[in-house]
Write an enzyme that holds these catalytic residues in place. Structure first.
Site, PDB file in Angstrom:
ATOM      1  N   ASP A  70      -2.546 -18.181   2.420  1.00 32.88           N
ATOM      2  CA  ASP A  70      -3.730 -18.885   1.892  1.00 32.88           C
ATOM      3  C   ASP A  70      -4.217 -19.932   2.894  1.00 32.88           C
ATOM      4  O   ASP A  70      -5.424 -20.089   3.121  1.00 32.88           O
ATOM      5  CB  ASP A  70      -3.463 -19.498   0.518  1.00 32.88           C
ATOM      6  CG  ASP A  70      -2.075 -20.098   0.380  1.00 32.88           C
ATOM      7  OD1 ASP A  70      -1.236 -19.893   1.278  1.00 32.88           O
ATOM      8  OD2 ASP A  70      -1.813 -20.796  -0.616  1.00 32.88           O
ATOM      9  N   TYR A 113       0.813  -1.216   0.000  1.00 33.86           N
ATOM     10  CA  TYR A 113       0.000   0.000   0.000  1.00 33.86           C
ATOM     11  C   TYR A 113       0.851   1.272   0.000  1.00 33.86           C
ATOM     12  O   TYR A 113       0.331   2.362  -0.218  1.00 33.86           O
ATOM     13  CB  TYR A 113      -0.949   0.033   1.211  1.00 33.86           C
ATOM     14  CG  TYR A 113      -1.953  -1.105   1.241  1.00 33.86           C
ATOM     15  CD1 TYR A 113      -2.126  -1.927   0.138  1.00 33.86           C
ATOM     16  CD2 TYR A 113      -2.727  -1.354   2.356  1.00 33.86           C
ATOM     17  CE1 TYR A 113      -3.028  -2.976   0.156  1.00 33.86           C
ATOM     18  CE2 TYR A 113      -3.643  -2.401   2.382  1.00 33.86           C
ATOM     19  CZ  TYR A 113      -3.780  -3.212   1.278  1.00 33.86           C
ATOM     20  OH  TYR A 113      -4.681  -4.242   1.299  1.00 33.86           O
ATOM     21  N   ASP A 167      -4.706  -6.706   6.358  1.00 36.01           N
ATOM     22  CA  ASP A 167      -5.930  -6.003   5.991  1.00 36.01           C
ATOM     23  C   ASP A 167      -7.038  -7.030   5.739  1.00 36.01           C
ATOM     24  O   ASP A 167      -8.148  -6.940   6.273  1.00 36.01           O
ATOM     25  CB  ASP A 167      -5.638  -5.187   4.716  1.00 36.01           C
ATOM     26  CG  ASP A 167      -6.780  -4.277   4.324  1.00 36.01           C
ATOM     27  OD1 ASP A 167      -7.729  -4.142   5.114  1.00 36.01           O
ATOM     28  OD2 ASP A 167      -6.726  -3.701   3.214  1.00 36.01           O
ATOM     29  N   LYS A 186       3.976 -15.341   2.595  1.00 38.49           N
ATOM     30  CA  LYS A 186       3.830 -16.123   1.352  1.00 38.49           C
ATOM     31  C   LYS A 186       5.258 -16.447   0.896  1.00 38.49           C
ATOM     32  O   LYS A 186       5.690 -16.106  -0.204  1.00 38.49           O
ATOM     33  CB  LYS A 186       3.042 -15.286   0.325  1.00 38.49           C
ATOM     34  CG  LYS A 186       2.635 -16.024  -0.917  1.00 38.49           C
ATOM     35  CD  LYS A 186       1.543 -17.058  -0.695  1.00 38.49           C
ATOM     36  CE  LYS A 186       1.240 -17.789  -1.982  1.00 38.49           C
ATOM     37  NZ  LYS A 186       0.414 -19.001  -1.772  1.00 38.49           N
ATOM     38  N   ASP A 214     -10.191  -8.475   8.614  1.00 40.75           N
ATOM     39  CA  ASP A 214     -11.621  -8.376   8.298  1.00 40.75           C
ATOM     40  C   ASP A 214     -12.285  -9.745   8.355  1.00 40.75           C
ATOM     41  O   ASP A 214     -13.417  -9.886   8.831  1.00 40.75           O
ATOM     42  CB  ASP A 214     -11.827  -7.763   6.909  1.00 40.75           C
ATOM     43  CG  ASP A 214     -11.986  -6.257   6.982  1.00 40.75           C
ATOM     44  OD1 ASP A 214     -11.680  -5.687   8.052  1.00 40.75           O
ATOM     45  OD2 ASP A 214     -12.413  -5.648   5.986  1.00 40.75           O
TER      46      ASP A 214
END
Ligand code: NAD
Length: 361
Positions: A227, A146, A251, A195, A255
């Site tokens: 994942d 980001y 992020d 990852k 959520d």
């Protein structure tokens, strides 16, 4: 202990829910013999109305002079509020971004707890919900995808977009250290999510996290691919204590973790910097649709205040007293409208705050 707390009441339901959290803090001060002083700060829509901008330099400076800041939510109804006719850099949310940046808040903490009393709201299978869960998602907030370089350009006649995901070892080390510190105050387990089978930034992440772990021999460290973590959160959330991860993964995962609790009005959050300073706020927004009606749920803000006691002021016993008071209030069947269910007693914002205070003795 004497503490100077900055208070941003914010917009919409902000003032109502912050008042209840301050009421609970005052009760803690009274029972445990502390002295809390409050500095009122304007940010977001309230600051636009008073000062023409969502955050002034003076407010940022005043926030820096506090030990921690407690905040309600900011912002208004995007369709009807005049704040959203302003250019984006002058809207309420720009104040929050500037505050986070100005205070160097690089670590975001979001607990996801399934309360025994609210298990019915959990969307997971009963046998999974029955095991309960209590985890903390620690997300890096100021680096990664980001904040990397980005571009969109035509290359050989084909429109191509790029976003850079960069982390340096110092950025990883400071968040890892924070994650292990938090784990030491909890069940002493860190799941570092990356990852690393694909990304170089994740391989560096894993290496630095492993180095940092050597300073915390009591904490059990495991690595998990992002994942797999997304699957495990719905399959077996009880396995997690602290999930430590980079910005974008955090992020998405935070959520997901919020949703599996089934009750967003209960979710606290904190953003920390390298010192003990933190900004504490509910995960939800300013709910303009119910502002001023006295029905908003203040529990997420009250639990954010408990996080402030624990992480900025090291008052673990007092933080636990607030959390226990919330649990007892729920156990006795008191609910605000958003978490109401059959057979329970519906109360308003102030009443639930009073009930919680009554359990702090
Ligand atoms: P929201 O979270 O404010 O509201 C979504 C729904 O949840 C609404 O029906 C609302 O009534 C309900 N709700 C939220 N908090 C509640 C509470 N404590 N008690 C009872 N019900 C509650 O999300 P939104 O409507 O998308 O956003 C409204 C405003 O809040 C926007 O201006 C948005 O930008 C802002 N916002 C601010 C923050 C923040 O300050 N950090 C975070 C998210 C959204």
């Amino acid at each position: 202990m004497e503490m100077k707390i900055g208070v941003i009441k914010g917009d919409g339901i902000g003032p109502e829910i912050v008042d209840e959290a301050v009421k609970v803090l005052n009760k803690i001060a009274e029972v445990y013999g502390h002295s809390f002083s409050y500095t009122q700060l304007l940010m977001g829509g309230a600051s636009i109305d008073a000062n023409g901008v969502p955050l002034t330099d003076e407010t940022l400076q005043a926030a820096k002079e506090c030990g921690a800041v407690l905040m309600g939510s900011i912002g208004g109804d995007a369709k009807t509020s005049p704040w959203y006719k302003l250019e984006p850099s002058r809207r309420p949310e720009a104040g929050l971004l500037a505050l986070r940046k100005g205070l160097n808040l690089f670590a975001n903490l979001r607990p996801a707890v399934l309360y025994e009393e609210l298990k019915g709201a959990c969307p997971l299978k009963e046998e999974i919900a029955d095991r309960g869960f209590d985890m903390m998602i620690m997300r890096e907030l100021t680096g990664g995808l980001y904040f990397g370089k980005r571009s969109t350009q035509e290359e050989d006649g084909v429109l191509t977009a790029r976003d850079e995901l960069a982390y340096n070892e110092n950025e990883i080390r400071r968040i890892a250290k924070r994650g292990f510190d938090i784990a030491m105050k909890r069940r002493k387990k860190v799941t570092s999510v990356d990852k690393a089978n694909v990304l170089d930034s994740s391989r560096l992440w894993r290496k630095v996290v492993e180095e940092t772990a050597k300073d915390y021999p009591e904490v059990a460290l495991e690595h998990m691919l992002v994942d797999n973590c997304a699957m495990q959160l719905v399959k077996d959330p009880a396995q997690f204590d602290v999930i430590l991860t980079e910005n974008m993964f955090g992020d998405i995962l935070s959520d997901e973790a919020s949703m599996v609790t089934g009750s967003i009005g209960m979710l606290a959050s904190a953003s920390l910097n390298e010192t003990k300073f933190g900004l504490y706020e509910p995960s939800g927004g300013s709910a303009p649709d119910i502002a001023g009606k006295g029905i908003a749920n203040p529990i997420a803000t009250i639990l954010s205040a408990a996080m402030m006691l624990r992480y900025s002021f090291d008052l673990d016993r007092e933080a636990q007293a607030v959390e226990t008071a919330v649990e007892k209030t729920l156990r006795d069947g008191y609910r605000t409208a958003d978490i109401m269910s059959e057979g329970k007693t519906q109360v308003g914002t102030k009443e639930i705050g009073d009930r919680i205070c009554s359990y702090i003795v």
